[in-house]
Design a protein around this motif. Sequence first.
Motif, PDB file in Angstrom:
ATOM      1  N   SER A  30     -45.467  82.536  13.313  1.00 42.51           N
ATOM      2  CA  SER A  30     -44.798  82.642  12.191  1.00 42.51           C
ATOM      3  C   SER A  30     -43.321  82.404  12.121  1.00 42.51           C
ATOM      4  CB  SER A  30     -45.355  83.967  11.768  1.00 42.51           C
ATOM      5  OG  SER A  30     -45.016  84.855  12.388  1.00 42.51           O
ATOM      6  N   ASN A  31     -42.585  82.518  13.405  1.00 45.26           N
ATOM      7  CA  ASN A  31     -41.283  82.315  13.290  1.00 45.26           C
ATOM      8  C   ASN A  31     -40.631  80.908  13.362  1.00 45.26           C
ATOM      9  OD1 ASN A  31     -40.769  85.314  13.326  1.00 45.26           O
ATOM     10  ND2 ASN A  31     -40.391  85.087  15.556  1.00 45.26           N
ATOM     11  N   TYR A  32     -41.589  79.971  13.505  1.00 41.49           N
ATOM     12  CA  TYR A  32     -41.326  78.585  13.510  1.00 41.49           C
ATOM     13  C   TYR A  32     -41.733  77.842  12.133  1.00 41.49           C
ATOM     14  CZ  TYR A  32     -40.376  79.302  18.383  1.00 41.49           C
ATOM     15  OH  TYR A  32     -39.813  79.824  19.532  1.00 41.49           O
ATOM     16  N   ALA A  33     -40.926  76.753  11.700  1.00 43.89           N
ATOM     17  CA  ALA A  33     -41.504  75.801  11.185  1.00 43.89           C
ATOM     18  C   ALA A  33     -41.986  74.798  11.712  1.00 43.89           C
ATOM     19  CB  ALA A  33     -39.895  75.120  10.206  1.00 43.89           C
ATOM     20  N   MET A  34     -43.005  74.145  11.140  1.00 46.11           N
ATOM     21  CA  MET A  34     -43.627  73.186  11.934  1.00 46.11           C
ATOM     22  C   MET A  34     -43.783  71.937  11.091  1.00 46.11           C
ATOM     23  SD  MET A  34     -45.076  75.024  14.175  1.00 46.11           S
ATOM     24  CE  MET A  34     -46.406  73.763  14.842  1.00 46.11           C
ATOM     25  N   GLY A  35     -43.824  70.726  11.858  1.00 39.33           N
ATOM     26  CA  GLY A  35     -43.848  69.428  11.446  1.00 39.33           C
ATOM     27  C   GLY A  35     -44.621  68.560  12.179  1.00 39.33           C
ATOM     28  N   TRP A  36     -45.174  67.553  11.438  1.00 41.62           N
ATOM     29  CA  TRP A  36     -45.771  66.472  11.954  1.00 41.62           C
ATOM     30  C   TRP A  36     -44.799  65.074  11.751  1.00 41.62           C
ATOM     31  CZ3 TRP A  36     -50.396  66.653  14.453  1.00 41.62           C
ATOM     32  CH2 TRP A  36     -51.158  67.752  13.951  1.00 41.62           C
ATOM     33  N   TYR A  37     -44.855  64.413  12.960  1.00 40.85           N
ATOM     34  CA  TYR A  37     -43.948  63.209  13.270  1.00 40.85           C
ATOM     35  C   TYR A  37     -44.914  62.052  13.686  1.00 40.85           C
ATOM     36  CZ  TYR A  37     -39.597  66.066  12.812  1.00 40.85           C
ATOM     37  OH  TYR A  37     -38.578  66.956  12.472  1.00 40.85           O
ATOM     38  N   ARG A  38     -44.465  60.883  13.511  1.00 43.50           N
ATOM     39  CA  ARG A  38     -45.280  59.851  14.223  1.00 43.50           C
ATOM     40  C   ARG A  38     -44.521  58.790  14.766  1.00 43.50           C
ATOM     41  NH1 ARG A  38     -47.618  56.963   8.455  1.00 43.50           N
ATOM     42  NH2 ARG A  38     -45.977  55.621   8.113  1.00 43.50           N
ATOM     43  N   GLU A  44     -38.919  54.000  16.004  1.00 40.13           N
ATOM     44  CA  GLU A  44     -38.479  55.417  16.356  1.00 40.13           C
ATOM     45  C   GLU A  44     -39.591  56.165  15.770  1.00 40.13           C
ATOM     46  OE1 GLU A  44     -33.595  54.650  16.525  1.00 40.13           O
ATOM     47  OE2 GLU A  44     -34.473  55.921  14.949  1.00 40.13           O
ATOM     48  N   ARG A  45     -39.449  57.536  16.406  1.00 38.09           N
ATOM     49  CA  ARG A  45     -40.266  58.568  15.970  1.00 38.09           C
ATOM     50  C   ARG A  45     -39.835  59.038  14.346  1.00 38.09           C
ATOM     51  NH1 ARG A  45     -41.815  63.239  19.925  1.00 38.09           N
ATOM     52  NH2 ARG A  45     -42.335  61.248  21.264  1.00 38.09           N
ATOM     53  N   GLU A  46     -40.555  59.280  13.449  1.00 41.88           N
ATOM     54  CA  GLU A  46     -40.184  59.649  12.316  1.00 41.88           C
ATOM     55  C   GLU A  46     -40.714  60.756  11.699  1.00 41.88           C
ATOM     56  OE1 GLU A  46     -41.047  56.213   9.795  1.00 41.88           O
ATOM     57  OE2 GLU A  46     -43.117  56.248  10.084  1.00 41.88           O
ATOM     58  N   LEU A  47     -40.315  61.530  10.553  1.00 40.54           N
ATOM     59  CA  LEU A  47     -40.858  62.991  10.237  1.00 40.54           C
ATOM     60  C   LEU A  47     -41.856  62.334   9.135  1.00 40.54           C
ATOM     61  CD1 LEU A  47     -41.130  65.931   9.457  1.00 40.54           C
ATOM     62  CD2 LEU A  47     -39.302  65.229   7.777  1.00 40.54           C
ATOM     63  N   VAL A  48     -43.213  62.771   9.070  1.00 40.45           N
ATOM     64  CA  VAL A  48     -44.218  62.564   8.414  1.00 40.45           C
ATOM     65  C   VAL A  48     -44.115  63.702   7.206  1.00 40.45           C
ATOM     66  CG1 VAL A  48     -46.681  62.273   7.974  1.00 40.45           C
ATOM     67  CG2 VAL A  48     -45.456  61.419   9.745  1.00 40.45           C
ATOM     68  N   ALA A  49     -44.310  64.984   7.658  1.00 36.30           N
ATOM     69  CA  ALA A  49     -44.252  66.253   6.868  1.00 36.30           C
ATOM     70  C   ALA A  49     -43.942  67.380   7.492  1.00 36.30           C
ATOM     71  CB  ALA A  49     -45.854  66.535   6.395  1.00 36.30           C
ATOM     72  N   ALA A  50     -43.137  68.489   6.901  1.00 37.26           N
ATOM     73  CA  ALA A  50     -42.997  69.803   7.329  1.00 37.26           C
ATOM     74  C   ALA A  50     -43.514  70.948   6.578  1.00 37.26           C
ATOM     75  CB  ALA A  50     -41.440  69.581   7.673  1.00 37.26           C
ATOM     76  N   ILE A  51     -43.521  72.069   7.249  1.00 33.24           N
ATOM     77  CA  ILE A  51     -43.719  73.176   6.341  1.00 33.24           C
ATOM     78  C   ILE A  51     -42.902  74.146   6.704  1.00 33.24           C
ATOM     79  CG2 ILE A  51     -45.747  73.637   7.763  1.00 33.24           C
ATOM     80  CD1 ILE A  51     -47.273  74.662   5.188  1.00 33.24           C
ATOM     81  N   THR A  52     -42.526  75.387   5.969  1.00 29.26           N
ATOM     82  CA  THR A  52     -41.633  76.069   6.185  1.00 29.26           C
ATOM     83  C   THR A  52     -42.587  77.364   6.882  1.00 29.26           C
ATOM     84  OG1 THR A  52     -41.764  77.081   4.180  1.00 29.26           O
ATOM     85  CG2 THR A  52     -39.858  75.709   4.578  1.00 29.26           C
ATOM     86  N   ARG A  53     -41.895  78.517   7.473  1.00 31.89           N
ATOM     87  CA  ARG A  53     -42.468  79.327   8.247  1.00 31.89           C
ATOM     88  C   ARG A  53     -43.668  80.047   7.725  1.00 31.89           C
ATOM     89  NH1 ARG A  53     -37.542  82.972  10.281  1.00 31.89           N
ATOM     90  NH2 ARG A  53     -36.912  82.330   8.179  1.00 31.89           N
ATOM     91  N   ALA A  54     -43.503  80.413   6.407  1.00 30.47           N
ATOM     92  CA  ALA A  54     -44.505  81.020   5.613  1.00 30.47           C
ATOM     93  C   ALA A  54     -45.134  80.110   4.812  1.00 30.47           C
ATOM     94  CB  ALA A  54     -43.467  82.366   4.567  1.00 30.47           C
ATOM     95  N   GLY A  55     -44.977  78.840   4.862  1.00 30.12           N
ATOM     96  CA  GLY A  55     -45.597  77.987   3.997  1.00 30.12           C
ATOM     97  C   GLY A  55     -45.437  77.811   2.724  1.00 30.12           C
ATOM     98  N   GLY A  56     -44.535  78.237   2.190  1.00 29.90           N
ATOM     99  CA  GLY A  56     -43.947  78.086   1.124  1.00 29.90           C
ATOM    100  C   GLY A  56     -43.222  76.810   0.588  1.00 29.90           C
ATOM    101  N   THR A  57     -42.727  76.163   1.415  1.00 29.08           N
ATOM    102  CA  THR A  57     -42.027  75.111   1.194  1.00 29.08           C
ATOM    103  C   THR A  57     -42.472  73.645   1.892  1.00 29.08           C
ATOM    104  OG1 THR A  57     -40.092  76.204   0.587  1.00 29.08           O
ATOM    105  CG2 THR A  57     -39.633  73.852   0.669  1.00 29.08           C
ATOM    106  N   PHE A  58     -42.395  72.470   1.369  1.00 22.39           N
ATOM    107  CA  PHE A  58     -42.985  71.352   1.914  1.00 22.39           C
ATOM    108  C   PHE A  58     -42.022  70.518   1.768  1.00 22.39           C
ATOM    109  CE2 PHE A  58     -47.146  73.503   1.936  1.00 22.39           C
ATOM    110  CZ  PHE A  58     -47.024  73.960   0.931  1.00 22.39           C
ATOM    111  N   THR A  59     -42.092  69.676   2.983  1.00 24.52           N
ATOM    112  CA  THR A  59     -41.503  68.185   2.980  1.00 24.52           C
ATOM    113  C   THR A  59     -42.168  67.004   3.227  1.00 24.52           C
ATOM    114  OG1 THR A  59     -39.358  69.250   3.509  1.00 24.52           O
ATOM    115  CG2 THR A  59     -39.216  66.925   3.889  1.00 24.52           C
TER     116      THR A  59
END
Length: 118
Positions: A30-38, A44-59
């Motif tokens: 729960s201290n870590y934001a998590m992301g998926w890259y491809r 080059e490796r690129e960001l696909v999606a990310a989510i904040t620690r509590a899951g309230g904000t998405f990219t």
Amino acid sequence: QVQLVESGGGLVQPGGSLRLSCAASGLTFSNYAMGWYRQAPGKERELVAAITRAGGTFTYANFVKGRFTISRDNVKNMVYLQMNSLKPDDTAVYYCKATGPTWAPDYWGQGIQVTVSS
């Protein structure tokens, strides 16, 4: 020892769906934001999606908006990527990443292949 283990990849036809999972251990999830890259071959490796620690904000990257959904379960220490309407251009190795406080290192999973082909 921190481990991020991806699962759920494979071969799918265009228009199909896959759900990637990433199981985290050895860290306070729960201290870590998590992301998926491809990373596709030759790119080059690129960001696909990310989510904040509590899951309230998405990219989301523009190329997956409306098709992919990231989510997390802070009880099970899991992060997911639901991928719908898959296209051949989505073919890549998908990686899970944990981004912690500034004083802590980032962690990567080993990656999992997703192939979209008829």
